[in-house]
Design a protein around this motif. Structure first.
Motif, PDB file in Angstrom:
ATOM      1  N   SER A  49      11.350   4.494  -0.654  1.00  0.00           N
ATOM      2  CA  SER A  49      11.359   3.309   0.202  1.00  0.00           C
ATOM      3  C   SER A  49      10.700   2.155  -0.556  1.00  0.00           C
ATOM      4  CB  SER A  49      10.595   3.578   1.498  1.00  0.00           C
ATOM      5  OG  SER A  49       9.208   3.641   1.242  1.00  0.00           O
ATOM      6  N   THR A  50      10.922   0.958  -0.062  1.00  0.00           N
ATOM      7  CA  THR A  50      10.310  -0.221  -0.676  1.00  0.00           C
ATOM      8  C   THR A  50       8.789  -0.131  -0.573  1.00  0.00           C
ATOM      9  OG1 THR A  50      12.244  -1.496  -0.037  1.00  0.00           O
ATOM     10  CG2 THR A  50      10.310  -2.737  -0.679  1.00  0.00           C
ATOM     11  N   ASP A  51       8.280   0.429   0.527  1.00  0.00           N
ATOM     12  CA  ASP A  51       6.831   0.568   0.690  1.00  0.00           C
ATOM     13  C   ASP A  51       6.231   1.508  -0.358  1.00  0.00           C
ATOM     14  OD1 ASP A  51       6.709  -1.203   2.809  1.00  0.00           O
ATOM     15  OD2 ASP A  51       6.948   0.368   4.322  1.00  0.00           O
ATOM     16  N   ASP A  52       6.971   2.566  -0.717  1.00  0.00           N
ATOM     17  CA  ASP A  52       6.489   3.474  -1.761  1.00  0.00           C
ATOM     18  C   ASP A  52       6.327   2.717  -3.079  1.00  0.00           C
ATOM     19  OD1 ASP A  52       6.497   5.679  -0.050  1.00  0.00           O
ATOM     20  OD2 ASP A  52       8.545   6.247  -0.606  1.00  0.00           O
ATOM     21  N   ILE A  53       7.315   1.912  -3.421  1.00  0.00           N
ATOM     22  CA  ILE A  53       7.262   1.139  -4.657  1.00  0.00           C
ATOM     23  C   ILE A  53       6.143   0.102  -4.583  1.00  0.00           C
ATOM     24  CG2 ILE A  53       8.525  -0.513  -6.101  1.00  0.00           C
ATOM     25  CD1 ILE A  53       9.475   2.374  -6.438  1.00  0.00           C
ATOM     26  N   LYS A  54       5.989  -0.535  -3.419  1.00  0.00           N
ATOM     27  CA  LYS A  54       4.948  -1.550  -3.255  1.00  0.00           C
ATOM     28  C   LYS A  54       3.542  -0.979  -3.413  1.00  0.00           C
ATOM     29  CE  LYS A  54       7.337  -4.834  -0.261  1.00  0.00           C
ATOM     30  NZ  LYS A  54       7.374  -5.407   1.088  1.00  0.00           N
ATOM     31  N   SER A  55       3.387   0.324  -3.259  1.00  0.00           N
ATOM     32  CA  SER A  55       2.061   0.930  -3.408  1.00  0.00           C
ATOM     33  C   SER A  55       1.540   0.805  -4.846  1.00  0.00           C
ATOM     34  CB  SER A  55       2.075   2.390  -2.959  1.00  0.00           C
ATOM     35  OG  SER A  55       2.960   3.147  -3.736  1.00  0.00           O
ATOM     36  N   PHE A  56       2.434   0.489  -5.786  1.00  0.00           N
ATOM     37  CA  PHE A  56       2.018   0.267  -7.166  1.00  0.00           C
ATOM     38  C   PHE A  56       1.627  -1.190  -7.440  1.00  0.00           C
ATOM     39  CE2 PHE A  56       4.327   4.249  -7.843  1.00  0.00           C
ATOM     40  CZ  PHE A  56       3.445   4.903  -8.679  1.00  0.00           C
ATOM     41  N   MET A  57       1.760  -2.062  -6.443  1.00  0.00           N
ATOM     42  CA  MET A  57       1.503  -3.494  -6.626  1.00  0.00           C
ATOM     43  C   MET A  57       0.106  -3.800  -7.171  1.00  0.00           C
ATOM     44  SD  MET A  57       3.104  -6.475  -6.137  1.00  0.00           S
ATOM     45  CE  MET A  57       4.108  -6.561  -4.695  1.00  0.00           C
ATOM     46  N   PRO A  58      -0.977  -3.212  -6.630  1.00  0.00           N
ATOM     47  CA  PRO A  58      -2.304  -3.537  -7.181  1.00  0.00           C
ATOM     48  C   PRO A  58      -2.445  -3.173  -8.662  1.00  0.00           C
ATOM     49  CG  PRO A  58      -2.525  -2.417  -5.072  1.00  0.00           C
ATOM     50  CD  PRO A  58      -1.070  -2.357  -5.456  1.00  0.00           C
ATOM     51  N   LEU A  59      -1.910  -2.026  -9.054  1.00  0.00           N
ATOM     52  CA  LEU A  59      -1.971  -1.626 -10.469  1.00  0.00           C
ATOM     53  C   LEU A  59      -1.151  -2.574 -11.330  1.00  0.00           C
ATOM     54  CD1 LEU A  59      -1.660   2.269 -10.497  1.00  0.00           C
ATOM     55  CD2 LEU A  59      -3.620   0.893 -11.159  1.00  0.00           C
ATOM     56  N   SER A  60       0.011  -2.943 -10.845  1.00  0.00           N
ATOM     57  CA  SER A  60       0.880  -3.844 -11.594  1.00  0.00           C
ATOM     58  C   SER A  60       0.211  -5.196 -11.807  1.00  0.00           C
ATOM     59  CB  SER A  60       2.206  -4.025 -10.855  1.00  0.00           C
ATOM     60  OG  SER A  60       3.023  -4.945 -11.524  1.00  0.00           O
ATOM     61  N   LYS A  61      -0.377  -5.756 -10.747  1.00  0.00           N
ATOM     62  CA  LYS A  61      -1.060  -7.047 -10.862  1.00  0.00           C
ATOM     63  C   LYS A  61      -2.194  -6.983 -11.883  1.00  0.00           C
ATOM     64  CE  LYS A  61      -0.382  -9.052  -6.290  1.00  0.00           C
ATOM     65  NZ  LYS A  61      -1.085  -9.436  -5.044  1.00  0.00           N
ATOM     66  N   GLN A  62      -2.995  -5.928 -11.771  1.00  0.00           N
ATOM     67  CA  GLN A  62      -4.129  -5.766 -12.680  1.00  0.00           C
ATOM     68  C   GLN A  62      -3.652  -5.627 -14.121  1.00  0.00           C
ATOM     69  OE1 GLN A  62      -6.519  -2.410 -11.542  1.00  0.00           O
ATOM     70  NE2 GLN A  62      -8.023  -2.734 -13.146  1.00  0.00           N
ATOM     71  N   HIS A  63      -2.586  -4.889 -14.316  1.00  0.00           N
ATOM     72  CA  HIS A  63      -2.077  -4.632 -15.658  1.00  0.00           C
ATOM     73  C   HIS A  63      -1.464  -5.890 -16.273  1.00  0.00           C
ATOM     74  CE1 HIS A  63      -1.649  -1.396 -18.471  1.00  0.00           C
ATOM     75  NE2 HIS A  63      -0.420  -1.760 -18.757  1.00  0.00           N
ATOM     76  N   LYS A  64      -0.704  -6.620 -15.482  1.00  0.00           N
ATOM     77  CA  LYS A  64      -0.069  -7.837 -15.990  1.00  0.00           C
ATOM     78  C   LYS A  64      -1.088  -8.943 -16.236  1.00  0.00           C
ATOM     79  CE  LYS A  64       4.529  -6.811 -14.452  1.00  0.00           C
ATOM     80  NZ  LYS A  64       5.763  -7.284 -13.891  1.00  0.00           N
ATOM     81  N   LYS A  65      -2.180  -8.924 -15.484  1.00  0.00           N
ATOM     82  CA  LYS A  65      -3.248  -9.896 -15.702  1.00  0.00           C
ATOM     83  C   LYS A  65      -3.890  -9.671 -17.080  1.00  0.00           C
ATOM     84  CE  LYS A  65      -5.677 -11.060 -12.151  1.00  0.00           C
ATOM     85  NZ  LYS A  65      -6.651 -11.051 -11.027  1.00  0.00           N
ATOM     86  N   ALA A  66      -3.873  -8.417 -17.536  1.00  0.00           N
ATOM     87  CA  ALA A  66      -4.407  -8.063 -18.857  1.00  0.00           C
ATOM     88  C   ALA A  66      -3.364  -8.271 -19.956  1.00  0.00           C
ATOM     89  CB  ALA A  66      -4.894  -6.620 -18.861  1.00  0.00           C
ATOM     90  N   LYS A  67      -2.243  -8.929 -19.619  1.00  0.00           N
ATOM     91  CA  LYS A  67      -1.170  -9.247 -20.574  1.00  0.00           C
ATOM     92  C   LYS A  67      -0.506  -7.992 -21.152  1.00  0.00           C
ATOM     93  CE  LYS A  67      -2.268 -13.901 -21.465  1.00  0.00           C
ATOM     94  NZ  LYS A  67      -1.842 -14.498 -20.249  1.00  0.00           N
ATOM     95  N   LYS A  68      -0.267  -7.020 -20.289  1.00  0.00           N
ATOM     96  CA  LYS A  68       0.448  -5.799 -20.650  1.00  0.00           C
ATOM     97  C   LYS A  68       1.595  -5.602 -19.666  1.00  0.00           C
ATOM     98  CE  LYS A  68      -2.036  -4.586 -24.107  1.00  0.00           C
ATOM     99  NZ  LYS A  68      -1.448  -4.606 -25.423  1.00  0.00           N
ATOM    100  N   SER A  69       2.624  -4.884 -20.087  1.00  0.00           N
ATOM    101  CA  SER A  69       3.800  -4.652 -19.249  1.00  0.00           C
ATOM    102  C   SER A  69       3.581  -3.436 -18.348  1.00  0.00           C
ATOM    103  CB  SER A  69       5.028  -4.413 -20.117  1.00  0.00           C
ATOM    104  OG  SER A  69       5.291  -5.552 -20.894  1.00  0.00           O
ATOM    105  N   PHE A  70       4.144  -3.524 -17.141  1.00  0.00           N
ATOM    106  CA  PHE A  70       4.079  -2.439 -16.161  1.00  0.00           C
ATOM    107  C   PHE A  70       5.469  -2.311 -15.556  1.00  0.00           C
ATOM    108  CE2 PHE A  70       3.264  -0.459 -12.082  1.00  0.00           C
ATOM    109  CZ  PHE A  70       2.222   0.416 -12.333  1.00  0.00           C
ATOM    110  N   VAL A  71       6.160  -1.208 -15.857  1.00  0.00           N
ATOM    111  CA  VAL A  71       7.551  -1.022 -15.420  1.00  0.00           C
ATOM    112  C   VAL A  71       7.673   0.298 -14.676  1.00  0.00           C
ATOM    113  CG1 VAL A  71       9.956  -0.902 -16.168  1.00  0.00           C
ATOM    114  CG2 VAL A  71       8.343  -2.280 -17.469  1.00  0.00           C
ATOM    115  N   ILE A  72       8.346   0.255 -13.531  1.00  0.00           N
ATOM    116  CA  ILE A  72       8.592   1.454 -12.736  1.00  0.00           C
ATOM    117  C   ILE A  72      10.055   1.844 -12.913  1.00  0.00           C
ATOM    118  CG2 ILE A  72       8.652   2.411 -10.402  1.00  0.00           C
ATOM    119  CD1 ILE A  72       6.472   0.313  -9.696  1.00  0.00           C
TER     120      ILE A  72
END
Length: 110
Positions: A49-72
Motif C-alpha cells: 500500500s502507499t502507506d507502507d511505502i510512506k513509512s520509509f519517508m523519515p529515513l529517506s528525508k534524513q538520507h537525502k539531507k546528507a546528500k545520499k540517494s535513497f531508492v525503494i
C-alpha cells in the motif's frame, strides 16, 4: 535481512517476510548505512500500500539531507501514488541507474 555493498551503494533486502520488523531493523541500524547510497529491496513483498511505502519517508528525508540517494524497489505498485519526496522503482537495475544519475547531479552541483 541481507546487506550487499557494491562500490558506494548498499542494497538491503528482507529475508524474513515480515515488513514491520524489517523496517525496524533498517531504522535501528541506519547509522551503519548512512554514509552510502541506499537501495531498499522490497521485491519479496506483493500488494504494497502507499502507506507502507510512506513509512520509509523519515529515513529517506534524513538520507537525502546528507546528500545520499535513497531508492525503494518494489513491483506491483501504483507509482503515481508515491509522494514526490520518495523514489520508488520497479527493478534493481533502475535503482542503480537512478543513483548514478543523482551522483552525477551532485558532482555537477545541482
Amino acid at each position: 535481512m541481507k546487506v550487499d555493498q557494491k562500490a558506494h551503494t548498499i542494497t538491503i533486502r528482507d529475508t524474513q517476510g515480515d515488513f514491520t520488523s524489517f523496517l525496524m531493523k533498517v531504522t535501528h541500524q541506519y547509522k551503519t548505512f548512512e554514509k552510502h547510497n541506499l537501495i531498499i529491496d522490497l521485491l519479496l513483498y506483493k500488494g504494497f500500500s502507499t502507506d507502507d511505502i510512506k513509512s520509509f519517508m523519515p529515513l529517506s528525508k534524513q538520507h537525502k539531507k546528507a546528500k545520499k540517494s535513497f531508492v525503494i524497489v518494489t513491483s506491483d505498485f501504483d507509482y503515481n501514488a508515491v509522494p514526490s519526496k520518495l523514489t520508488v522503482v520497479p527493478s534493481l537495475l533502475e535503482a542503480h541507474d537512478i543513483i548514478e544519475m543523482e551522483e552525477i547531479e551532485r558532482d555537477l552541483g545541482f
